[in-house]
Structure formats: C-alpha cells, structure tokens
Motif scaffolding. Structure first.
Motif, PDB file in Angstrom:
ATOM      1  N   SER A  73       0.827  -1.200   0.000  1.00  0.00           N
ATOM      2  CA  SER A  73       0.000   0.000   0.000  1.00  0.00           C
ATOM      3  C   SER A  73       0.863   1.253   0.000  1.00  0.00           C
ATOM      4  CB  SER A  73      -0.928   0.009   1.208  1.00  0.00           C
ATOM      5  OG  SER A  73      -0.217   0.355   2.386  1.00  0.00           O
ATOM      6  N   LEU A 112      -7.470  -7.722  -2.106  1.00  0.00           N
ATOM      7  CA  LEU A 112      -6.794  -6.635  -1.419  1.00  0.00           C
ATOM      8  C   LEU A 112      -5.629  -6.095  -2.234  1.00  0.00           C
ATOM      9  CD1 LEU A 112      -6.939  -7.934   2.219  1.00  0.00           C
ATOM     10  CD2 LEU A 112      -8.026  -5.903   1.279  1.00  0.00           C
ATOM     11  N   LEU A 145      -2.069  -2.144  -4.619  1.00  0.00           N
ATOM     12  CA  LEU A 145      -3.233  -2.214  -3.768  1.00  0.00           C
ATOM     13  C   LEU A 145      -4.488  -2.403  -4.609  1.00  0.00           C
ATOM     14  CD1 LEU A 145      -3.600  -2.083  -0.799  1.00  0.00           C
ATOM     15  CD2 LEU A 145      -3.880   0.374  -0.947  1.00  0.00           C
ATOM     16  N   GLY A 146      -5.373  -3.261  -4.136  1.00  0.00           N
ATOM     17  CA  GLY A 146      -6.564  -3.565  -4.911  1.00  0.00           C
ATOM     18  C   GLY A 146      -7.800  -2.878  -4.366  1.00  0.00           C
ATOM     19  N   ALA A 147      -8.875  -3.090  -5.083  1.00  0.00           N
ATOM     20  CA  ALA A 147     -10.111  -2.393  -4.745  1.00  0.00           C
ATOM     21  C   ALA A 147     -10.696  -2.881  -3.427  1.00  0.00           C
ATOM     22  CB  ALA A 147     -11.132  -2.574  -5.859  1.00  0.00           C
ATOM     23  N   ALA A 166      -9.415  -2.910  -0.727  1.00  0.00           N
ATOM     24  CA  ALA A 166      -9.056  -1.941   0.304  1.00  0.00           C
ATOM     25  C   ALA A 166     -10.140  -0.880   0.422  1.00  0.00           C
ATOM     26  CB  ALA A 166      -7.710  -1.303  -0.016  1.00  0.00           C
ATOM     27  N   ALA A 167     -10.637  -0.463  -0.723  1.00  0.00           N
ATOM     28  CA  ALA A 167     -11.691   0.548  -0.711  1.00  0.00           C
ATOM     29  C   ALA A 167     -12.974  -0.020  -0.121  1.00  0.00           C
ATOM     30  CB  ALA A 167     -11.941   1.061  -2.120  1.00  0.00           C
ATOM     31  N   THR A 168     -13.260  -1.264  -0.469  1.00  0.00           N
ATOM     32  CA  THR A 168     -14.447  -1.917   0.072  1.00  0.00           C
ATOM     33  C   THR A 168     -14.403  -1.936   1.591  1.00  0.00           C
ATOM     34  OG1 THR A 168     -14.367  -3.381  -1.822  1.00  0.00           O
ATOM     35  CG2 THR A 168     -15.825  -3.996  -0.010  1.00  0.00           C
ATOM     36  N   LEU A 169     -13.250  -2.336   2.076  1.00  0.00           N
ATOM     37  CA  LEU A 169     -13.060  -2.427   3.516  1.00  0.00           C
ATOM     38  C   LEU A 169     -13.330  -1.083   4.173  1.00  0.00           C
ATOM     39  CD1 LEU A 169     -12.322  -4.969   4.802  1.00  0.00           C
ATOM     40  CD2 LEU A 169      -9.942  -4.263   4.875  1.00  0.00           C
ATOM     41  N   ALA A 170     -12.755  -0.059   3.576  1.00  0.00           N
ATOM     42  CA  ALA A 170     -12.902   1.264   4.164  1.00  0.00           C
ATOM     43  C   ALA A 170     -14.361   1.703   4.159  1.00  0.00           C
ATOM     44  CB  ALA A 170     -12.063   2.262   3.408  1.00  0.00           C
ATOM     45  N   ARG A 190     -16.770  -0.021   4.710  1.00  0.00           N
ATOM     46  CA  ARG A 190     -17.469  -0.628   5.851  1.00  0.00           C
ATOM     47  C   ARG A 190     -17.001  -0.057   7.173  1.00  0.00           C
ATOM     48  NH1 ARG A 190     -16.629  -6.672   3.634  1.00  0.00           N
ATOM     49  NH2 ARG A 190     -18.000  -6.502   1.834  1.00  0.00           N
ATOM     50  N   PHE A 191     -15.973   0.772   7.088  1.00  0.00           N
ATOM     51  CA  PHE A 191     -15.453   1.351   8.311  1.00  0.00           C
ATOM     52  C   PHE A 191     -16.365   2.431   8.820  1.00  0.00           C
ATOM     53  CE2 PHE A 191     -12.604   4.561  10.361  1.00  0.00           C
ATOM     54  CZ  PHE A 191     -12.412   3.843  11.523  1.00  0.00           C
TER      55      PHE A 191
END
Lengths: 223, 223
Positions: free
Chosen positions: A18, A52, A62-64, A66-70, A72-73
């Motif tokens: 990242s 990821l 870095l994969g998408a 990471a954005a998905t995870l965020a 959900r944050f």
DNA sequence: CGCCCTGTTGCTTTTATCGCACAAAAATGT
DNA sequence: ACATTTTTGTGCGATAAAAGCAACAGGGCG
C-alpha cells in the motif's frame, strides 16, 4: 503475547504494497519482508484472492478490496461527523478533520472536509488515513489532553487541557496552524475535531467553533 | 494454486468483522470461521497490532487502519490517473477531472489536469477536494448513471446511462460545459472522468475520448 | 453458590509453511 | 541472431509453526 507469524507477514506485505505508489515486484516485496520469494508469491496470491491487491504484469499494487473495507469502516461516528465537519470547515474557512486515537500513542485522521468556498489555492497536506504520533499536531495533542494529567507531559498538553483546545504550528506541515478540541467516545477511544489552515485566522473565534463541534460530536456518540 | 491457509483465515476474519457494523465477539468470530476460540484470539491480536481492528470491551470491530488503506488506495488511483487525465486534457483542450463518489449523494474531484497548450485565459472553477452533490455537474451525473435506473431519477441521468456519457451546462459554473463518463471501482466506489471547458467544442468527439479514458481507468483499477 | 462466558496459556501432534532447488521466461550483452 | 545472465514462477521433502485440545483464572448473573 501470541501473534500469528503467517498472518503478520501477510499484513506487513499489505502495508508495504500500500505504500508503494507505483507497485512492487514480488522480489522487492520478498526483500522488504526478508522472506524467501516463494513465500512472497503465496502471500500475494492469498491477498489477491481477497481482492486486497491486484497484479498487473509483474507489479503488485493495492486492490479495490481496500476501498471496500474502508467503506465498511463507517462507524456511525464517522457518518455522523461528516456534516458537522463540513459546517465547521465552511464556518472557519479552513480544512476540518476528525481524528481517532489508535492505541496509546498514535492517531489517525478518519474524516475530513474542505470549505466549499476557497480562499485561494490552499492545499492542506493533512491526509485521511495517515497515522502519526499523538504528540504531533493539534488533533493528537487534543486527544492527549483528555487523559488525566501525567507527570512528564509537555506543557502544550497541560495548556490544552486547561483551555479546552490545543493549538500547534508547523508540526505536521510547514506553515500550517492547527486548532483542535478533544472528546470522549464512550465505548473506547479518544477523538478530536480540529481545523488546519495555511493562513492567519482569529484563534479565539475558531477555537470556540471547534469546541462547539466537539461537543456536538460527543453528544452524538453518546446517544 | 497455493494459498496460505493462515493468512486466508485472517483475511476472512477481517472480512467478517468488517461486515458486522456493531462488532463481533471473539466467540462469534470463531464460530463463523469454524476454528477454535484460541485461534480466533490469536488472529484478533495480530489484526489488532496492525490497527485493522480495534477491541472495545468484548466486541471487535473494524479499526482505523482500514481508513489508512483506503487513503493509500485512493492516492494510488490518483497517481495512476494523472497521465490519463493529462492526455485527455491535451487531446480535448479542456480541463480534465477524476471524481470519486463520496457516500451516496456527494462526490469529490480528486485529481485534475490542464491542457499543456492553452486556448486562452481559461480558468475553470472546478476545484480539487471540494465536495458537491452528485446531481450537479457532468461528473456527478455520470456516477449516478452507473446505478441501476431508479424511479425518480432525472431525465439527464437516464440519457447519460443510455449514451454512456453525461453532458451538462452551467451547473457548476456560469458558461462552463462538462462532459463525463463513469466507471466502477469494483468494491463500492463509483468514479468518473470528465472535462470542463468554457468554450464550444465537438461533443461527439470529446465524448468518445472521455469514454475511452474511463475505460482505461477502469481496467487499471480492476486488473 | 453454581453456572456460563471470556480471555489466556501450556503442551502435543499434525500439517501447513518454509526455503531449497529447479524450470521457464525475460532481459541483457556481443 | 545467439548465448548468457538475471529474474520470475513452481514442485517437493524437512521442519518449525500453527492447530487443537484442555485447563484455568477472573467476572457477571440468575
């Protein structure tokens, strides 16, 4: 303290990837982690299956996921904070940030807002998601000031605790001044709202607005 | 294909935790992963050290590290987009922008490029970092057009969805015309590329170039 | 008081992971 | 164009790391 070596390596890999703006070859990654290339390959494969990271040619980036995870944050706090931050940014003409403590010595800005009307080509270098130490920057100091006085604390912190807001200059970026106020989030961590600006402003009035925003957020997260 | 079981479990755990908006007990997590509680504890500890989850009391939830990753992902996307935007700006002679959806009703321009050769004293008032509603401006409309048709959507959006690009005039600035095309970042985020110009131009040809740029960026974030 | 749940640790056993070694592919030099 | 060096990607057996079990201290609750 028992931590899993395999998982740890994988996460360190994710972190390294990242950080590499234009990707990393598997060999580079292996070197950074100080593991055999074969291991790095398996790590990458696994991370890739979870979206990821993504591979384009020989470079891993870095994969998408990471954005998905965020996405959900979204603690309800972050969601609720957005309009408050926007209002604060517009009212003060400076960039506004919400920062959460992470652990006892670091903090992370998790949400931000820019003033809708610009007062010039300002670009504040305080970026979402960049962890830094609590001692640096008004937002971190404001969080430290929430804790009961502690022996070796800097005078800055004591002043912040007394006045209800912290103010710093140039700690995170040359020429930038920050004003922040902290508040408690019941469940867990300390948090703070603040503004950062490159230009002069009326500290008293801004501090009042920042404190106001902090108390609004505090009541939001209590409910 | 060899994937690492340990890391895989950790990532599945992360996923499960991220899906539980109000947290997960370690026991629940162990059940979901079908592993012993002891293992789940070790996983959580490891994730916690990397700031990806945080524990408040008995509940584990997504931590600020997720925001960190997201910030870096966005950063990388912006970097990757820069040359594409520059090319688009030069080819069309107009300012080019990359815009990301922010939540469900707003978007923020995150990167831009000006044509290297100027066609006059152009000053486009579309500024990086300034959030605005999705309904306003070609870039926002293009993002809305990515979603499945929805009952009360404006005709503008329907047209954009059908033609693959959106076009607006004067919505964000007097006398400015924008053309944009959207693309998906496969996680959650909608995005769009577009151009804004103060002068007349050939819509057909510009639209084609904008769509081309969109598909290039889409493949960048997918591959 | 007894019961259930959490959080942690020690230990044995197995199995997933390591890291070597090798094949394939690309890059490099002549 | 060819030979050679460097880099990438992948089986496979030995081994160390993690799985799985069991036990245990604290805490909250009926």
């Amino acid at each position: 303290m028992a931590t899993l070596q395999g998982l740890d390596r994988g996460l360190r890999a994710l972190n390294s990837i990242s950080l590499a703006a234009d990707g990393l070859t598997v060999a580079d990654l292996a070197a950074q982690l100080d593991v055999d290339r074969a291991i790095a390959y398996r790590i990458v494969q696994t991370l890739e299956e979870h979206a990821l990271v993504s591979r384009q040619g020989k470079r891993v980036r870095l994969g998408a996921g990471a954005a998905t995870l965020a996405g959900r944050f979204q603690h309800q706090l972050v969601l609720a904070a957005q309009p408050v931050l926007q209002e604060l940014a517009d009212a003060t003409g400076a960039s506004a940030f919400l920062t959460l403590a992470h652990g006892a010595r670091e903090c992370v800005p998790v949400a931000g807002a820019q003033p809708t009307v610009h007062h010039g080509p300002v670009q504040v270098g305080y970026r979402i998601g960049v962890r830094h130490r609590l001692e640096r920057g008004a937002n971190g100091v404001a969080i430290l000031a929430l804790q009961p006085p502690w022996p070796e604390e800097s005078e800055e912190i004591a002043r912040a605790r007394e006045s209800g807001y912290s103010i710093t200059s140039g700690q995170l970026q040359q020429g930038a001044t920050g004003v922040a106020a902290g508040f408690e989030v019941p469940g867990a961590v300390g948090a703070s709202v603040g503004v950062v600006a490159m230009h002069e402003f009326d500290v008293e009035s801004v501090a009042a607005q920042v404190k106001e925003a902090a108390s609004r957020l505090a009541s939001l997260s209590n409910a």
